[in-house]
Design a protein around this motif. Structure first.
Motif, PDB file in Angstrom:
ATOM      1  N   ARG B  39     -10.942   4.155   1.841  1.00 13.45           N
ATOM      2  CA  ARG B  39     -11.563   4.930   2.914  1.00 13.45           C
ATOM      3  C   ARG B  39     -11.623   4.168   4.235  1.00 13.45           C
ATOM      4  O   ARG B  39     -11.788   4.778   5.279  1.00 13.45           O
ATOM      5  CB  ARG B  39     -12.982   5.327   2.501  1.00 13.45           C
ATOM      6  N   THR B  40     -11.540   2.839   4.192  1.00 19.11           N
ATOM      7  CA  THR B  40     -11.703   2.108   5.442  1.00 19.11           C
ATOM      8  C   THR B  40     -10.386   1.544   5.978  1.00 19.11           C
ATOM      9  O   THR B  40     -10.327   1.096   7.112  1.00 19.11           O
ATOM     10  CB  THR B  40     -12.715   0.948   5.290  1.00 19.11           C
ATOM     11  N   ALA B  41      -9.330   1.554   5.170  1.00 19.03           N
ATOM     12  CA  ALA B  41      -8.063   1.000   5.634  1.00 19.03           C
ATOM     13  C   ALA B  41      -7.454   1.888   6.710  1.00 19.03           C
ATOM     14  O   ALA B  41      -7.722   3.082   6.771  1.00 19.03           O
ATOM     15  CB  ALA B  41      -7.103   0.863   4.466  1.00 19.03           C
ATOM     16  N   ARG B  42      -6.634   1.283   7.572  1.00 20.15           N
ATOM     17  CA  ARG B  42      -6.058   2.044   8.677  1.00 20.15           C
ATOM     18  C   ARG B  42      -4.614   2.459   8.423  1.00 20.15           C
ATOM     19  O   ARG B  42      -4.136   3.426   8.991  1.00 20.15           O
ATOM     20  CB  ARG B  42      -6.110   1.203   9.964  1.00 20.15           C
ATOM     21  N   SER B  43      -3.886   1.727   7.586  1.00 16.34           N
ATOM     22  CA  SER B  43      -2.454   2.009   7.489  1.00 16.34           C
ATOM     23  C   SER B  43      -2.173   3.057   6.414  1.00 16.34           C
ATOM     24  O   SER B  43      -2.877   3.174   5.420  1.00 16.34           O
ATOM     25  CB  SER B  43      -1.690   0.722   7.155  1.00 16.34           C
ATOM     26  N   GLY B  44      -1.110   3.808   6.663  1.00 19.43           N
ATOM     27  CA  GLY B  44      -0.720   4.854   5.730  1.00 19.43           C
ATOM     28  C   GLY B  44      -0.327   4.311   4.366  1.00 19.43           C
ATOM     29  O   GLY B  44      -0.501   4.975   3.358  1.00 19.43           O
ATOM     30  N   VAL B  45       0.187   3.072   4.334  1.00 21.18           N
ATOM     31  CA  VAL B  45       0.639   2.521   3.053  1.00 21.18           C
ATOM     32  C   VAL B  45      -0.562   2.359   2.110  1.00 21.18           C
ATOM     33  O   VAL B  45      -0.444   2.433   0.904  1.00 21.18           O
ATOM     34  CB  VAL B  45       1.412   1.195   3.265  1.00 21.18           C
ATOM     35  N   ILE B  46      -1.751   2.214   2.673  1.00 17.04           N
ATOM     36  CA  ILE B  46      -2.953   2.158   1.830  1.00 17.04           C
ATOM     37  C   ILE B  46      -3.546   3.549   1.662  1.00 17.04           C
ATOM     38  O   ILE B  46      -3.722   4.024   0.550  1.00 17.04           O
ATOM     39  CB  ILE B  46      -3.998   1.189   2.422  1.00 17.04           C
ATOM     40  N   ASN B  47      -3.848   4.235   2.786  1.00 19.36           N
ATOM     41  CA  ASN B  47      -4.611   5.466   2.590  1.00 19.36           C
ATOM     42  C   ASN B  47      -3.757   6.694   2.279  1.00 19.36           C
ATOM     43  O   ASN B  47      -4.300   7.705   1.837  1.00 19.36           O
ATOM     44  CB  ASN B  47      -5.629   5.714   3.721  1.00 19.36           C
ATOM     45  N   ILE B  48      -2.450   6.622   2.424  1.00 16.05           N
ATOM     46  CA  ILE B  48      -1.616   7.720   1.895  1.00 16.05           C
ATOM     47  C   ILE B  48      -0.951   7.278   0.596  1.00 16.05           C
ATOM     48  O   ILE B  48      -1.037   7.940  -0.417  1.00 16.05           O
ATOM     49  CB  ILE B  48      -0.477   8.147   2.854  1.00 16.05           C
ATOM     50  N   ALA B  49      -0.288   6.114   0.653  1.00 21.02           N
ATOM     51  CA  ALA B  49       0.518   5.727  -0.504  1.00 21.02           C
ATOM     52  C   ALA B  49      -0.321   5.109  -1.619  1.00 21.02           C
ATOM     53  O   ALA B  49       0.152   4.984  -2.736  1.00 21.02           O
ATOM     54  CB  ALA B  49       1.599   4.739  -0.076  1.00 21.02           C
ATOM     55  N   HIS B  50      -1.556   4.737  -1.327  1.00 20.87           N
ATOM     56  CA  HIS B  50      -2.437   4.116  -2.331  1.00 20.87           C
ATOM     57  C   HIS B  50      -1.821   2.858  -2.924  1.00 20.87           C
ATOM     58  O   HIS B  50      -1.943   2.605  -4.114  1.00 20.87           O
ATOM     59  CB  HIS B  50      -2.780   5.112  -3.446  1.00 20.87           C
ATOM     60  N   ASP B  51      -1.135   2.077  -2.078  1.00 18.74           N
ATOM     61  CA  ASP B  51      -0.462   0.875  -2.559  1.00 18.74           C
ATOM     62  C   ASP B  51      -1.438  -0.305  -2.518  1.00 18.74           C
ATOM     63  O   ASP B  51      -1.306  -1.207  -1.698  1.00 18.74           O
ATOM     64  CB  ASP B  51       0.773   0.616  -1.684  1.00 18.74           C
ATOM     65  N   PHE B  52      -2.437  -0.274  -3.391  1.00 17.91           N
ATOM     66  CA  PHE B  52      -3.434  -1.340  -3.410  1.00 17.91           C
ATOM     67  C   PHE B  52      -4.109  -1.379  -4.781  1.00 17.91           C
ATOM     68  O   PHE B  52      -3.957  -0.450  -5.569  1.00 17.91           O
ATOM     69  CB  PHE B  52      -4.496  -1.129  -2.319  1.00 17.91           C
ATOM     70  N   SER B  53      -4.848  -2.456  -5.043  1.00 18.90           N
ATOM     71  CA  SER B  53      -5.564  -2.553  -6.315  1.00 18.90           C
ATOM     72  C   SER B  53      -6.807  -3.404  -6.143  1.00 18.90           C
ATOM     73  O   SER B  53      -6.894  -4.213  -5.217  1.00 18.90           O
ATOM     74  CB  SER B  53      -4.664  -3.179  -7.387  1.00 18.90           C
ATOM     75  N   CYS B  54      -7.766  -3.197  -7.024  1.00 17.47           N
ATOM     76  CA  CYS B  54      -8.995  -3.994  -7.025  1.00 17.47           C
ATOM     77  C   CYS B  54      -9.280  -4.398  -8.456  1.00 17.47           C
ATOM     78  O   CYS B  54      -9.182  -3.574  -9.362  1.00 17.47           O
ATOM     79  CB  CYS B  54     -10.168  -3.176  -6.482  1.00 17.47           C
ATOM     80  N   SER B  55      -9.627  -5.664  -8.648  1.00 18.65           N
ATOM     81  CA  SER B  55      -9.873  -6.120 -10.007  1.00 18.65           C
ATOM     82  C   SER B  55     -10.964  -7.192 -10.046  1.00 18.65           C
ATOM     83  O   SER B  55     -11.345  -7.748  -9.024  1.00 18.65           O
ATOM     84  CB  SER B  55      -8.574  -6.636 -10.650  1.00 18.65           C
TER      85      SER B  55
END
Lengths: 689, 602
Positions: B39-55
């Protein structure tokens, strides 16, 4: 006199409001084969309660407000009309692709969802409008007529049309509408830009196809409802509850039945907002509605009910998203009927599998063998076997104990009560996680909100839920067991109008925006003088959906003024946008410009003079006990105080361990919790720790 | 481990209530971290593509909990990165945060910036590590893409490398490092927004774990972690013991690009199931050395990709963490293209192309060992429909660079159902979202004239693979460049157990007059006003012989226009009448003549 009826999965809830403002609450069983029978049954129960004829009771009514799951049930069971879909050439698989996304990345046992309209009933139409409304390819009317011929041959009963950029230039969609009227008269159709003028073609298409597919069925349902009510003696106005937490005339509901998709659950936060205000003067609330199989969570943020376009018809990412604005309700499979089991590795699970209404919990004695949350509450003494639903159903304690012993206690190496307590704990945690996912997304800190416990089973574990969330206060409204029906009674006649108009704060097109807002306002005024005529008062609220540049998702920001008279007005919107962004996402970028994508006006006409929602005093039926042996993890078995909910006086307090019971619900107060009866009738609980 | 296995058989020795409650609590913390980042990221690769992880990892750097995310990101890597952090910074303090993207120290590839925050108790003891990892819109490469496929080494690749570099101490930012990034990373304000989002996400994880420990106690949390690993391992053992013994080697080849051998990069994967030991082994050592290009694997991606192939193949309900991982042995070789890279080998594209060539043969091999498990091969990427577009937006007089996500399908046929259509590629598992046509046309000066499925491109099978996507677009009011690295035009996704291969990728340019110009598999293609690029992605492989496919399913595909009646007849042995009915007699005859093993035109 007013009637509010909410048809749920198991029960049909009725609240009757007398002309003096006193409410009475009734429950009848839902009759899925003919839901209107269940509606009339509930009125019969109310009539019997007053000792008068049903016809005489209905004749007194001037408003009949109905919330129904009929539309969503039809969608889930595939019982909708054979629907065709017309779309811009080159985009025939729009409903197949949806917007991508998946859950459970390692699970390859779930098939890819079918498109809402099969590909063979999808017709690509040569035409193309560009983002600024210019026509790149003219509409091929011959292709439309050819498609109509094929649709007729297929026996299509409803048609949805969604063309790219119809929100900017609707000429092609309108022309197709005219051709459908001409060549397929009588077959209902939905034009996407009329129904849901939002950017993102899939969401318009999805809303349009769902809406069209429901038109034949819901049209018939609304007509039947009106005629059967009339036959039964009702001569007033029939309203239906919408997914946007408002009510509309039944015939308008039939015209755009997608409004009815989330009819019912959308009303819980309306009631929740009311009780949060009158009982605790709170503007932030988490509204939970606990049923037998589902746990619905909705919110009140700063006195407003957040909405979303991301409402799924089924499991998220495995079903279509409606794309249509709807109250944000998160639903999980958890409730009194959730089944507890221990896996082969020795871990306890509760839900999402549910015993449902049939066979139901083991304690119902209807053939259920798997222990449920209700069974756990019974074993712990939190539920009274002789006073469940006011004593109308006797519960089987021994059966519940046996099931928990064999299937949970023994595999876990626990005593029966410890196992039952563990079942409640795991169920509580599942509900807490559901609440946290919606509060995080909507930017609400649970510790700053109160919890409203609605639904018959809410009282069984809501104190523990509130403790886990850090909510200090839990409110169980007296009408909580019929929270959606109560909300329906309180809600306004509403309409929501949206227009796409893109502009940026850097090059703000004030004239264009003001023209858009004026058009929206004119539509709202027409509503006030049309359906809204005779209402107590009316108001129009304007808002904009905007975002920072490079962002892809918009947030809604209310406008302070109905027009942009000066540049200062733009400054106010910027300020409010940054603030709203900060509220929801915990960050803002005050130096940045914003992009406005669409503009909305919501008109509300108040139908009810009084705001109160207090049940009429009644003398308790059935037995009343003072104390009962009940088990709590902190203390083991104790003699808990037992009080009848309706007997508690205003400002009377009660301290846990205690059980507050009515014919509709039981509120469990563990040690450390104290409750007070409010003037509204609610039980307000300081949950302690 | 043997005791854990025994516990499954009898009443468990675990605290089954605590397992249920705390596993849910830790996963809830990961979800909260992920929601915050999204919700706070600015780039499309995070908020559209969901290219991220949390562990979340234990103090011993064992993977404890993960928010649902793309598998190639998380199975292995977070553990190695946490170990690096401990090794390079023996004294960890509350308030520390580390930036890590070194593929030589556990990160997947340099574009995946990672923030690690050690969770320290009041006595100063390191208890857990929380980790937020996100693909950046830019990472300072020598060319404007985060996938530098033809870079000869890390120097030509050009990314700034951070091997667990402290960026916060006492919760205060080290501005030196921030300024370095701002001088090297394109669109620095976008990077800064994403960087803050990652820090925020990790700090939320830290705060929640501190609160949980305050409520439950650190020692109980540690005991839970131990039990959770043992429980997960026991579940894994139970699943493996039910499988047959078997050993299969399969090869999958990445198409050639500049810097690879002329035949491309073949990947040999040997899968061995050892039910008696409760272990599955994947051997990747019999492969060529690292190549002078950006396609080499990082160790994290090589291990994760092998594990994806296995986890895709077995009961999905087994929790994935350090406990279940104990039952997977992945054998790698130093200096191998699918092994442990030596600096300065470039791993710029480690998460996708060759990684897919590891997971795919592993899952297809699992299927060969036993019917009813495994998967066929998923399709390859990146066709121009998910390429990077750039140019000048004449409407606003500003430059734009953006990765499109218009469509890549490629799902593999499965043992009991058809492919998930929009899988993207095997390591992504379909977690990616797809662009809206209207949103793209509003944001960029372009027109997208088609996005549909490509008929007859499915890998035929009892359960078929995904169809390829057909996407056509071009500039509107100016020129545009399209960059892409498209695998799968020579080596299509293979089927398994008699299933057939999916359609190959292809791309071409459409002139103003409609003429077709073929385009290479990798390139940066200029387009003028009125010209369009056509991208055909890869289909997915099929599972099981097509002649065993239920005729009704074939009929549905034919009615949908996804399979032609000719292909239904020749490949599936199903005769469909012009009125869309199954001709049962003709079907029986066709299938009888084709035999059970499959189609004539394989």
């Amino acid at each position: 006199m007013r009637f509010a009826v909410d048809t749920g999965g198991t029960f049909t809830d009725l609240i009757v409001e007398d002309d003096d403002g006193a409410l009475r609450m009734y429950k009848a069983e839902t009759t899925p084969d003919d839901p209107i029978r269940g509606v009339l049954d509930s009125v019969q129960i109310a009539a019997d309660d007053r000792g008068i004829d049903r016809r005489a009771l209905l004749a007194k009514g001037d408003l009949f407000i109905h919330g129904t799951t009929h539309a969503i049930n039809a969608v889930i069971t595939g019982n909708t009309a054979k629907t065709a879909f017309l779309v811009t050439k080159g985009h025939g698989d729009m409903l197949v692709f949806r917007e991508g996304g998946r859950i459970e990345p390692f699970n390859f046992t779930v098939p890819y969802p079918d498109p809402y309209v099969p590909r063979w009933l999808t017709y690509e139409i040569p035409e193309r409008v560009l983002y600024d409304g210019r026509v790149m390819t003219a509409l091929d009317e011959g292709a439309v007529i050819e498609a109509i011929g094929k649709m007729k041959a297929e026996g299509v009963k409803a048609v949805a049309v969604c063309l790219l950029w119809s929100i900017v230039n609707p000429a092609h969609e309108l022309r197709i509408g005219a051709l459908l009227e001409q060549h397929m008269p009588g077959v209902p159709y939905t034009l996407a830009h009329v129904l849901n003028p939002t950017i993102r073609e899939y969401r318009r298409a999805s809303a349009a196809t769902i809406d069209a597919s429901l038109k034949p069925l819901m049209g018939a349902y609304m007509r039947t409802l009106a005629s059967r009510l009339k036959e039964a003696g009702f001569a007033g106005r029939t309203l239906v509850v919408t997914s946007q937490a408002g009510v509309i005339d039944a015939e308008h509901g039939a015209e755009a039945p997608i409004h009815l998709l989330n009819s019912g659950p959308s009303m819980a936060p309306v009631a929740g907002r009311f009780f949060a205000r009158v009982d605790e003067a709170a503007e932030n609330a988490i509204v939970a509605d606990t049923g037998g199989t589902t746990y619905d969570v909705s919110l009140v943020r700063k006195g407003r009910i957040p909405w979303t376009r991301e409402t799924w018809l089924g499991t998220p990412f495995r079903s279509p998203v409606t794309g249509f604005p709807s109250v944000d309700v998160k639903s999980i499979g958890a409730g009194g009927g959730s089944i507890a089991s221990v896996d082969r590795g020795g871990m306890l699970h509760v839900g999402p599998k549910s015993a449902g209404a049939v066979p139901g919990p083991v304690a119902y004695g209807r053939g259920g063998t798997e222990p449920t949350v209700t069974d756990a509450s019974l074993v712990l003494g939190h539920l009274d076997a002789d006073f469940f639903l006011g004593g109308t159903m006797k519960l089987d304690v021994e059966g519940a104990r046996r099931a928990i012993r064999d299937r949970v206690a023994t595999p876990l190496g626990l005593g029966i009560e410890q196992a039952a307590d563990a079942i409640l704990k795991v169920a509580t945690e599942n509900m807490v996680q559901a609440i946290m996912s919606i509060t995080v997304n909507q930017g609400i800190d649970p510790a700053e909100a109160i919890l409203i416990g609605g639904g018959g089973a809410a009282g069984l574990n809501s104190v523990w839920i509130a403790r886990r969330l850090g909510c200090k206060q839990l409110v169980v409204p007296e009408v909580g067991a019929a929270l959606s029906a109560a909300g329906a009674l309180m809600s306004d006649l509403t309409a929501h109008h949206t227009a796409h108009f893109f502009t940026t704060s850097e090059r703000f097109d004030r004239t264009g925006v003001n023209k858009t807002l004026a058009e929206l306002e004119a539509r709202c005024r027409a509503f006030i003088t049309g359906p809204g005529q005779g209402s107590k008062q009316s108001r129009i609220e304007f808002s904009v959906e905007a975002r920072y540049p490079n962002q892809v998702w918009e947030i809604e920001v209310p406008l302070r003024q109905p027009r942009f008279e000066s540049d200062a007005a733009l400054g106010a919107v910027l300020e409010d946008f940054h603030k709203a962004h900060e509220d929801i996402f915990a960050v803002s970028d005050p130096g940045s410009s914003i992009e406005a994508v669409s503009w909305s006006a919501r008109v509300s006409c108040t139908l009810r003079a009084s705001e109160d929602a207090k049940l009429a005093p009644s003398s308790p039926k059935g037995h009343t006990a003072d104390r009962r042996r009940a088990f709590f993890a902190e203390t083991g078995f104790v003699e808990a105080t037992v009080k009848r909910f309706e007997m508690m006086k205003v400002d009377e307090t009660i301290a846990g361990p205690a059980l507050v019971e009515s014919a509709f619900t039981t509120v469990v107060l563990p040690p450390g919790a104290t409750a007070i009866r409010r003037a509204s009738g609610s039980l307000s609980v300081d949950v302690g720790s | 481990m043997a005791t854990a296995a025994k516990q499954v058989a009898g009443a468990s020795g675990f605290d089954g209530v605590r397992l249920a409650l705390l596993s849910n609590r830790f996963e809830g913390i990961c979800r909260k971290m992920a929601n915050t980042l999204l919700r706070t990221a600015r780039s499309g690769v995070i908020n559209i593509a969901h290219d991220f992880s949390c562990s979340i990892l234990t103090a011993d750097c064992d993977l404890l909990a993960v928010a649902e995310s793309l598998p190639i990101h998380v199975l292995v890597g977070p553990d190695q990165m946490a170990r690096t952090m401990k090794e390079f910074h023996p004294v960890l303090k509350r308030g520390d945060a580390f930036l890590h993207n070194s593929p030589y120290h556990g990160c997947s590839h340099p574009a995946d910036h990672t923030i690690l925050v050690p969770v320290i108790d009041d006595e100063g003891r390191h208890r857990f590590t929380v980790l937020a990892k996100a693909h950046q819109a830019d990472c300072g490469n020598s060319i404007p893409t985060t996938y530098n496929g033809t870079a000869r080494d890390v120097y030509e690749e050009g990314a700034l490398i951070f091997p667990a570099v402290r960026v916060q101490r006492d919760y205060k930012m080290n501005d030196d490092i921030v300024r370095m990034c701002q001088m090297r990373i394109r669109v620095p304000e976008q990077w800064w927004g994403d960087f803050l989002a990652m820090i925020g996400s990790a700090r939320i994880g830290e705060r929640e774990i501190l609160a949980l420990a305050n409520e439950i106690g650190w020692d109980t949390l540690s005991e839970f972690a131990t039990q959770w690993f043992d429980y997960s391992e026991a579940r894994m053992v139970e699943v493996i013991k039910a499988l047959p013994k078997g050993r299969v080697t399969r090869t999958s080849t990445h198409d050639p690009i500049p810097g690879t051998p002329p035949g491309g990069i073949p990947v040999n994967a040997t899968v061995e199931i050892k039910p008696e030991a409760g272990i599955i082994e994947v051997d990747l050592r019999d492969n060529i050395d690292s190549q002078p290009c950006g396609l080499n694997m990082s160790e994290a991606c090589a291990r994760s990709a092998a594990m994806i192939g296995v986890y895709n193949s077995i009961d999905h309900r087994v929790p994935k963490n350090a406990g279940s991982h104990r039952r997977l042995k992945v054998h790698l070789r130093e200096g191998c293209v699918v092994g442990i890279p030596k600096h300065p080998t470039s791993c710029s594209v480690a998460t996708t192309n060759v990684a897919d060539r590891i997971s795919n043969p592993v899952q297809a091999a699992m299927a060969e060992i036993k019917d009813g498990i495994g998967l066929a091969e998923c399709g390859a990427i990146f066709p121009p429909s998910v390429g990077v577009i750039s140019g000048v937006d004449e409407r606003y007089g500003r430059r734009y660079v953006n990765q499109l996500l218009l469509g890549s399908t490629g799902g593999a046929g499965a043992p009991s159902c058809d492919a998930w259509m929009t899988i993207c590629h095997v390591g992504n598992a379909g977690m990616i979202r797809m662009d809206s046509i209207e949103i793209d046309e509003l944001r960029f000066p372009m027109v997208i004239t088609a996005r549909v499925l490509q008929p007859d491109s499915e890998g035929a099978g009892t359960f078929r693979g995904a169809l390829a996507s057909f996407v056509e677009y071009g500039p509107l009011g100016g020129t545009m460049e399209v960059a892409y690295v498209s695998d799968g035009s020579i080596n299509a996704a293979q089927g398994t157990r008699g299933g057939l291969k999916g359609g190959a990728s292809n791309q071409y340019k459409l002139d103003r007059d409609g003429g077709q110009q073929p385009l290479p598999a990798t390139g940066v293609i200029p387009l003028n006003e009125g010209e369009r690029i056509v991208a055909i992605s890869t289909g997915g492989g099929g599972y099981g012989p097509p002649t065993l496919r239920e005729p009704e399913r074939v009929l549905a595909d034919v009615r949908s226009g996804w399979v032609t009646p000719e292909r239904a007849r020749d490949v599936y042995g199903v005769a469909i009448t012009p009125g869309f009915e199954i001709d049962q007699d003709a079907t029986n005859r066709l299938r009888g003549s084709m035999g059970p093993s499959g189609a004539r035109s394989a």
